[in-house]
Design an enzyme around this catalytic site. Structure first.
Site, PDB file in Angstrom:
ATOM      1  N   HIS A  78      17.708  10.030 -64.824  1.00 18.90           N
ATOM      2  CA  HIS A  78      17.778   9.667 -63.329  1.00 18.90           C
ATOM      3  C   HIS A  78      18.266   8.607 -63.109  1.00 18.90           C
ATOM      4  O   HIS A  78      18.670   7.459 -64.147  1.00 18.90           O
ATOM      5  CB  HIS A  78      16.099   9.377 -63.166  1.00 18.90           C
ATOM      6  CG  HIS A  78      15.833  10.733 -63.481  1.00 18.90           C
ATOM      7  ND1 HIS A  78      15.632  11.602 -62.124  1.00 18.90           N
ATOM      8  CD2 HIS A  78      14.170  10.915 -63.896  1.00 18.90           C
ATOM      9  CE1 HIS A  78      14.636  13.006 -63.038  1.00 18.90           C
ATOM     10  NE2 HIS A  78      13.423  12.338 -63.810  1.00 18.90           N
ATOM     11  N   TYR A 134      23.949   5.613 -62.337  1.00 20.70           N
ATOM     12  CA  TYR A 134      23.044   5.519 -63.658  1.00 20.70           C
ATOM     13  C   TYR A 134      23.415   4.408 -64.869  1.00 20.70           C
ATOM     14  O   TYR A 134      24.720   3.952 -64.554  1.00 20.70           O
ATOM     15  CB  TYR A 134      23.641   7.406 -64.462  1.00 20.70           C
ATOM     16  CG  TYR A 134      22.917   8.405 -64.210  1.00 20.70           C
ATOM     17  CD1 TYR A 134      21.802   8.850 -63.436  1.00 20.70           C
ATOM     18  CD2 TYR A 134      23.934   8.686 -62.216  1.00 20.70           C
ATOM     19  CE1 TYR A 134      20.851  10.181 -62.913  1.00 20.70           C
ATOM     20  CE2 TYR A 134      23.694   9.914 -61.704  1.00 20.70           C
ATOM     21  CZ  TYR A 134      22.261  10.835 -62.206  1.00 20.70           C
ATOM     22  OH  TYR A 134      21.954  11.408 -61.047  1.00 20.70           O
ATOM     23  N   LYS A 137      14.103   3.251 -56.608  1.00 19.31           N
ATOM     24  CA  LYS A 137      15.262   2.741 -57.746  1.00 19.31           C
ATOM     25  C   LYS A 137      15.349   1.861 -56.785  1.00 19.31           C
ATOM     26  O   LYS A 137      14.975   1.074 -55.547  1.00 19.31           O
ATOM     27  CB  LYS A 137      16.465   3.980 -56.816  1.00 19.31           C
ATOM     28  CG  LYS A 137      16.620   5.092 -57.517  1.00 19.31           C
ATOM     29  CD  LYS A 137      17.571   5.569 -57.377  1.00 19.31           C
ATOM     30  CE  LYS A 137      17.221   6.902 -57.245  1.00 19.31           C
ATOM     31  NZ  LYS A 137      17.450   7.982 -58.696  1.00 19.31           N
TER      32      LYS A 137
END
Length: 335
Positions: free
Chosen positions: A282, A276, A313
């Site tokens: 998220h 993070y 991601k």
């Protein structure tokens, strides 16, 4: 248009200059045009040149000392037929921007051809990416799988910027239960705000082994064993057998925490960490720690990239080197 073979080169007479001028094939010489084996294969395949004594099949066999030849041909053909001009080198291929060619434009991609089972040496890849960046190009891997389908990956070196410094939590006492560490920490000590561990109740937090090792190392968690205080080295020795990847995970965890990122376990995503940036809801990155001299097969990297893409991601591999940690990002692209 007829050509001839001399050793591992294919040569055309002066009439071959037109292939270079029109479509960027080959390298001009004083007496004609020199083609690389893969260029010659493509031109024979398309019926644009003839080599006496050879058709496409026999020419492919002629150049089969290069184990990558069929893969190189497939990648070359695919890129050519996407509308790009391609030349060999300085890696495997240099790909020009659409509508541009040698002498009348600049290249956009440097392409390395691999098979799905090739081992990726991260120090080698990082060196090639640096070379590509110095030329202000994009570094691309063209990976040919066992069914001869091609997937393209862009590879970048990511320098993670440091984030705004947040206060460390206050020191807390802990107890050791086998390899697990539980700390007595109310909300006022700052462990929740710094996103350490999982809260059991209002007064207790259980830490992951990597978190515990880091916090003991930083002097923020203390564990008394009789009259002695457990050191970080002693704790790591206790848990080493249960986690053979501990050393490299702690090295990367420490680095990320020093930059003020929040690494948490990436187990659910099949990787070491989900990371993070600050207090975002998220995680933005999946990170896999890669030890010195460690290699991974390309098909393993492909699985990682697909997983990261599916959960929106970035996929970073944190290579540990003597000079520090280098983050390498792999991402699928369409040419």
């Amino acid at each position: 248009m007829k050509a001839r073979i001399e050793e591992d080169k294919v040569l055309l007479g002066s009439e071959g200059y037109a292939l270079y001028e029109q479509s960027g094939f080959g390298r001009p010489q004083k007496d004609g045009l020199r083609l690389s084996p893969v260029e010659a294969l493509y031109l024979v395949y398309r019926g644009r040149i003839e080599i006496p004594g050879y058709d496409f099949d026999t020419l492919l066999v002629r150049f089969s000392d290069n184990a990558h030849m069929i893969r190189s041909f497939l990648v070359y053909r695919d890129i050519r037929e996407r509308g790009y001009v391609v030349q060999t080198g300085p890696h495997d291929f240099r790909v020009f921007k659409r509508g541009e060619k040698p002498g009348k434009g600049e290249s956009q991609y440097m392409v390395r051809v691999l098979s799905e089972r090739d081992l990726i040496d991260f120090s080698v890849v990082q060196g090639e990416v640096r070379t590509t960046l110095n030329m202000r190009k994009q570094h691309v891997l063209a990976v040919v799988d066992d069914e001869f389908e091609i997937t393209y990956y862009e590879v970048k070196l990511q320098k993670l910027p440091g984030l705004e410094v947040t206060p460390d939590p206050k020191p807390a006492p802990g107890l050791l239960s086998s390899i697990s560490v539980i700390i007595n920490a109310g909300a006022d000590l700052g462990y929740d705000q710094a996103f350490y561990g999982k809260r059991l109740d209002d007064s207790r937090i259980v830490l992951s082994t990597v978190e515990a090792a880091y916090l003991i190392e930083q002097g923020l968690v203390t564990i008394q064993l009789g009259e002695a205080t457990l050191t970080a080295e002693e704790y790591c020795a206790r848990i080493q057998d249960s986690d053979p990847e501990l050393d490299k995970k702690i090295t990367v965890y420490r680095y990320l925490r020093e930059l003020q990122y929040i690494p948490k376990t990436g187990y659910k995503f099949g990787h070491h960490f989900r990371v993070y940036s600050g207090r975002k809801i998220h995680s933005e990155m999946l990170v896999q720690a890669i030890g010195p001299l460690e290699t991974l097969p390309m098909n393993s990297i492909s699985r990682s990239v697909r997983m990261a893409h599916s959960v929106k991601k970035k996929m970073l591999f944190a290579g540990i080197h003597d000079e520090g940690i280098v983050f390498t990002e792999f991402a699928r692209i369409k040419l």
